[in-house]
Design an enzyme around this catalytic site. Structure first.
Site, PDB file in Angstrom:
ATOM      1  N   GLY A  33      33.795  49.486  28.185  1.00  0.00           N
ATOM      2  CA  GLY A  33      33.564  48.089  28.548  1.00  0.00           C
ATOM      3  C   GLY A  33      33.990  47.828  29.981  1.00  0.00           C
ATOM      4  O   GLY A  33      34.282  48.752  30.729  1.00  0.00           O
ATOM      5  N   ASN A  34      34.002  46.551  30.349  1.00  0.00           N
ATOM      6  CA  ASN A  34      34.476  46.196  31.688  1.00  0.00           C
ATOM      7  C   ASN A  34      35.150  44.828  31.652  1.00  0.00           C
ATOM      8  O   ASN A  34      35.215  44.191  30.603  1.00  0.00           O
ATOM      9  CB  ASN A  34      33.324  46.249  32.697  1.00  0.00           C
ATOM     10  CG  ASN A  34      32.246  45.222  32.412  1.00  0.00           C
ATOM     11  OD1 ASN A  34      32.474  44.026  32.505  1.00  0.00           O
ATOM     12  ND2 ASN A  34      31.061  45.691  32.028  1.00  0.00           N
ATOM     13  N   ARG A  35      35.652  44.394  32.794  1.00  0.00           N
ATOM     14  CA  ARG A  35      36.545  43.232  32.829  1.00  0.00           C
ATOM     15  C   ARG A  35      35.837  41.876  32.820  1.00  0.00           C
ATOM     16  O   ARG A  35      36.502  40.843  32.862  1.00  0.00           O
ATOM     17  CB  ARG A  35      37.434  43.314  34.074  1.00  0.00           C
ATOM     18  CG  ARG A  35      38.447  44.432  34.005  1.00  0.00           C
ATOM     19  CD  ARG A  35      39.257  44.495  35.294  1.00  0.00           C
ATOM     20  NE  ARG A  35      39.884  43.222  35.618  1.00  0.00           N
ATOM     21  CZ  ARG A  35      40.251  42.842  36.837  1.00  0.00           C
ATOM     22  NH1 ARG A  35      40.037  43.641  37.861  1.00  0.00           N
ATOM     23  NH2 ARG A  35      40.823  41.680  37.037  1.00  0.00           N
ATOM     24  N   SER A  36      34.524  41.839  32.767  1.00  0.00           N
ATOM     25  CA  SER A  36      33.828  40.555  32.815  1.00  0.00           C
ATOM     26  C   SER A  36      34.159  39.680  31.600  1.00  0.00           C
ATOM     27  O   SER A  36      34.126  40.138  30.466  1.00  0.00           O
ATOM     28  CB  SER A  36      32.314  40.801  32.862  1.00  0.00           C
ATOM     29  OG  SER A  36      31.635  39.583  32.662  1.00  0.00           O
TER      30      SER A  36
END
Ligand code: CTP
Ligand code: CA
Length: 225
Positions: A33-36
């Site tokens: 995943g990512n931090r968005s």
């Protein structure tokens, strides 16, 4: 014209807005995943609604939506692409606020991957399609708005992306600073448009930023009439 700029200027228009970071599954329980947080996409959906547009959010997260907004839940980049694909031809525009993962695992394991002795795990990653570039290249009368997340040489990288993605507007974000952008409620962006001077907005709440981005979207549509 004043009325157009103020309230109901996108009346009758249908916008697709993507929001959140995509999840690229390795197996049934794990993902990359990512931090968005999705907040910027939801703010854009709200500002478009205020301007009179019908909005469909294609989202990986579950935040509060403006009344009347349709939400389609997706997880991966490929799922997001499939949903945009169904609606894009009939739409008036696409705002790609989602943080689409650049890579996914070449194969998703059908069973949970087990630990093996004391060994690590090698992942084979393959590149996801660039959704906004794909739809930017296909657009007829749709407006395509891309974002850019950069940690360095913001304007230079954003300018390249504006062209590569065939975007009508590109919203450039400096993600190297912790007081704006990812996860927090405020943002500071520069808006790029082909043939126009760059517009750097002050540090604002995400909803205020979104309203100014929507003003630029309205100008794009008004400019044609
Ligand atoms: N984007 C997309 N599909 C991808 C990757 C990104 O549609 N596979 C979109 C994002 O939603 C955003 C824009 O492209 O609107 C820019 O994303 P960004 O990550 O800044 O740019 P990339 O082209 O992926 O380049 P890089 O991450 O290498 O800087
Ligand atoms: Ca990327």
């Amino acid at each position: 014209k004043l009325r157009q700029i103020q309230g109901t200027s996108l009346e009758g228009q249908h916008y697709l807005v993507t929001a959140g970071g995509t999840r690229e599954y390795l197996d049934p329980v794990r993902y990359i995943g990512n931090r968005s947080s999705g907040k910027m996409g939801y703010a854009i959906a709200q500002a478009l609604t205020e301007a009179g547009a019908k909005v469909t959010l294609i989202s990986t997260v579950n935040l509060k939506v403006p009344v009347g907004t349709e939400v389609i839940s997706v997880q991966s980049a490929l799922e997001m692409q499939a949903e945009i694909d169904k609606l894009f031809p009939q739409s008036d525009g696409l705002v790609m606020a989602a943080a689409v993962a650049d890579f996914r695992t070449a194969e998703v394991a059908t069973q949970k991957i087990k630990k093996n002795q004391n060994q690590g795990l090698d992942l084979q990653l393959t590149q996801n399609p660039d959704l906004v570039a794909t739809f930017g290249a296909k657009k007829q009368n749709q407006k395509v708005i891309a974002f850019a997340a950069e940690t360095n040489d913001l304007i230079e990288h954003a300018q390249t992306k504006l062209q590569k993605k065939h975007a009508d507007l590109l919203v450039a974000n400096d993600v190297s600073r912790t007081d704006r952008g990812f996860g927090v409620d405020q943002n500071q962006v520069t808006i790029l448009e082909p043939g126009q001077p760059n517009e750097t907005l002050p540090l604002l709440s995400k909803i205020e930023t979104a309203r100014l981005i929507v003003q630029r979207i309205i100008k794009l549509s008004v400019g044609e009439n």
